[in-house]
Design an enzyme around this catalytic site. Structure first.
Site, PDB file in Angstrom:
ATOM      1  N   ASP A 200     -28.349   2.978   6.830  1.00  0.00           N
ATOM      2  CA  ASP A 200     -28.761   1.588   7.013  1.00  0.00           C
ATOM      3  C   ASP A 200     -30.179   1.553   7.586  1.00  0.00           C
ATOM      4  O   ASP A 200     -30.519   2.345   8.469  1.00  0.00           O
ATOM      5  CB  ASP A 200     -27.777   0.924   7.996  1.00  0.00           C
ATOM      6  CG  ASP A 200     -27.979  -0.571   8.093  1.00  0.00           C
ATOM      7  OD1 ASP A 200     -27.809  -1.257   7.075  1.00  0.00           O
ATOM      8  OD2 ASP A 200     -28.309  -1.064   9.200  1.00  0.00           O
ATOM      9  N   GLU A 269     -31.570   3.256   2.842  1.00  0.00           N
ATOM     10  CA  GLU A 269     -31.891   1.858   2.543  1.00  0.00           C
ATOM     11  C   GLU A 269     -33.266   1.582   3.137  1.00  0.00           C
ATOM     12  O   GLU A 269     -33.480   1.750   4.332  1.00  0.00           O
ATOM     13  CB  GLU A 269     -30.857   0.927   3.188  1.00  0.00           C
ATOM     14  CG  GLU A 269     -31.137  -0.531   2.866  1.00  0.00           C
ATOM     15  CD  GLU A 269     -30.631  -1.517   3.920  1.00  0.00           C
ATOM     16  OE1 GLU A 269     -30.303  -2.642   3.552  1.00  0.00           O
ATOM     17  OE2 GLU A 269     -30.591  -1.165   5.123  1.00  0.00           O
TER      18      GLU A 269
END
Ligand code: BGC
Length: 547
Positions: A200, A269
């Site tokens: 993330d 990401e």
């Protein structure tokens, strides 16, 4: 040499809260995923990525972790997870989990200790700073969700940094002990057998140590930003709060750990307006991330010219790195609504058009150079759910309504059974309402229709597996001419795959290189007459040719 499993793989993203509920609490769980593993395997995907299921107060629905090693009781137990891994592997599916390591929840034990004093063992594990002389925050950094990214803490009499909600304090990756502690959390899951991590916010780990102010964004047009509900976060060039060059060394540390296990993958990401260059930097060589997840097709911008531009730009910037593409996820409106194209004079009912285009976009996603992520519900062609204020759960929508409606519209429960209460997702009240427009798209009714988006997805992804060129990231050409998007993948010499996509409501005939051999994927009505390829409206074709 055998290609790594994740290269060119189709990865199915599961939002566990909304997937399938087995214990009648209205929230999906790990046992629900286990029960549906045969369904997932039949989609023809190679891997699943499960959005966070760790212990969390759920302020940001799991992206605020309070214990990295525990499955949150609402999702089940660690034993359930071990069972999930074993069953997935038994079905030939790899399992990727979502590591939200840039920040924790403020309920994490690390943060509780860190905030307790200025000189405890973990005092530097988060980003703490004194107020300015006038008491204001240390600099002008903004949180993605709106407002200053600094929160005053009465206990320490200091500010702490948070890039998202105030209850998501940012970890301080300048601190070596913290890095070692985070790597231990990774190791825990690697030892349990996960095949990789979706990282993330992988460009947010490091911040500028000197806390320099970000400059205003070049060519800023405040009027249009305000009109579309953008937060002041987008008023800045993010030179100092993320995308720091110091981040690279940390990515390399994570890679070194992961390399000490067999065949695991790191998918970063990278959220930024100009992410392509970072994607290149982060994935080049063999000691950084394996692949980077692209936001380029998660925007409102659309159409063949835009896509050709996005693909070419990333292809140039990524160098010898490896891209992963997505058209939908848990943060943006579903592609079947966002990119729905209706021509003025069309008499085709909108739902039919949507299904046709859902298949078309899926075929396109699978032909892009690199790997692909399919978001749960995309295989059903689900439209964005239409929610009202009283349905909302997402803090982003609750703050931004009605200008910024938040992310709940793509997070509603998966419809499994058309005629059952809550579409068979749960036997209780679901945490987020099931969209009644999704009922006709339920899994059970789609299975009965050979032409459904679901049957297409299954047949298409299974068909795709025979052709290794679909797993290539070697792009030779990507062009757009008169609504026809053309891609060519493969080596400089040898067989290449050409893919053609007709983005218009009318048939297109185009001359293609002779000696091309037309493949027969499910659902394509394309024809090849000598070197004239004819594509009906919103249709696609694939050819193999020798070079
Ligand atoms: C996730 C979001 C989340 C944010 C903060 C991301 O990019 O995909 O859902 O709100 O990180 O963790």
């Amino acid at each position: 040499m055998k290609q790594a499993w994740w290269k060119g793989a189709a990865i199915y993203q599961i939002y566990p809260r909304s997937f399938y509920d087995t214990n009648a609490d209205g929230i999906g769980d790990l046992k629900g995923i286990i029960e549906k593993l045969p369904y997932i395997a039949q989609l023809g995907v190679e891997a699943l990525w499960i959005a966070p299921f760790f212990k969390s107060p759920m302020d940001d629905f799991g992206y605020d972790v309070s214990d990295y090693r525990q499955v949150d009781p609402m999702f089940g137990t660690n034993a359930d997870f071990e069972h999930l891994i074993a069953r997935s592997h038994g079905l030939g599916l790899k399992v990727i989990i979502d590591m939200v390591a840039s920040h924790t929840s403020d309920q994490h034990q690390w943060f509780k200790e860190s905030r307790a004093s200025l000189d405890n063992e973990k005092s530097e594990w988060y980003v703490w700073a004194d107020p300015m002389l006038d008491g204001s925050p240390p600099n002008n950094w903004q949180s993605v969700f709106g407002g200053s990214s600094w929160q005053w803490d009465a206990q320490r009499q200091q500010y702490y940094l948070h890039n998202f909600l105030a209850s998501q304090p940012d970890l301080n990756f300048h601190n070596q002990q913290l890095r070692a502690a985070v790597l231990d959390e990774f190791r825990f899951w690697l030892d349990l057998g996960v095949d990789g991590f979706r990282l993330d916010t992988a460009n947010y780990y490091l911040h500028d140590k000197e806390l320099r102010n970000n400059p205003p964004r070049h060519g800023l047009d405040r009027g249009s930003f305000l009109a579309n509900g953008s937060t002041p976060y987008n008023y800045q060039e993010h030179l100092f709060d993320k995308n720091r060059p110091e981040n690279i060394a940390w990515l390399e540390e994570m890679r070194t750990l992961v390399n000490s296990y067999d065949e695991r993958v790191l998918i970063g990401e990278i959220g930024d307006r100009d992410a392509s260059k970072l994607m290149g930097e982060y994935t080049q060589g063999k000691n950084r991330l394996h692949t980077a997840y692209s936001f380029k097709l998660l925007t409102d911008s659309q159409g063949p010219e835009f896509i050709a531009h996005a693909v070419n730009e990333l292809n140039t910037d990524i160098g010898d790195g490896w891209p992963t593409w997505a058209m939908s996820n848990h943060d943006v409106p579903r592609v079947a609504s966002r990119w729905l194209q209706q021509s003025e004079h069309s008499t085709i009912p909108i739902e039919i058009l949507r299904q046709q285009q859902a298949k078309f976009y899926l075929a396109l996603l699978s032909a892009l150079p690199g790997s692909m992520c399919l978001y749960n519900g995309e295989e059903l062609g689900l439209a964005e759910a239409n929610l009202e204020l009283h349905h909302l759960q997402d803090p982003v929508g609750l703050r931004g309504w009605p200008i910024q409606k938040g992310r709940d519209g793509c997070r509603t429960p998966i419809p499994w059974l058309r005629d059952k209460a809550h579409a068979g997702f749960t036997q209780a009240e679901p945490w987020l309402v099931v969209d009644k427009n999704h009922l006709d798209m339920a899994v059970d009714s789609q299975l009965l229709h050979s032409e459904s988006v679901l049957n297409f997805t299954r047949n298409f992804l299974t068909w795709r597996k025979q052709y290794s060129l679909f797993r290539s990231a070697h792009l030779q050409v990507c062009t757009c001419e008169n609504q026809l998007l053309t891609l060519q993948l493969g080596p400089d010499r040898g067989e290449r795959l050409s893919a053609y996509f007709n983005f218009s409501a009318k048939p297109i005939t185009s001359s293609i290189p002779s000696r091309s051999h037309l493949l027969s994927p499910p659902n394509s009505a394309a024809t090849l007459d000598r070197s004239n390829l004819t594509l009906p409206a919103w249709d696609f074709a694939f050819c193999i040719s020798e070079h």
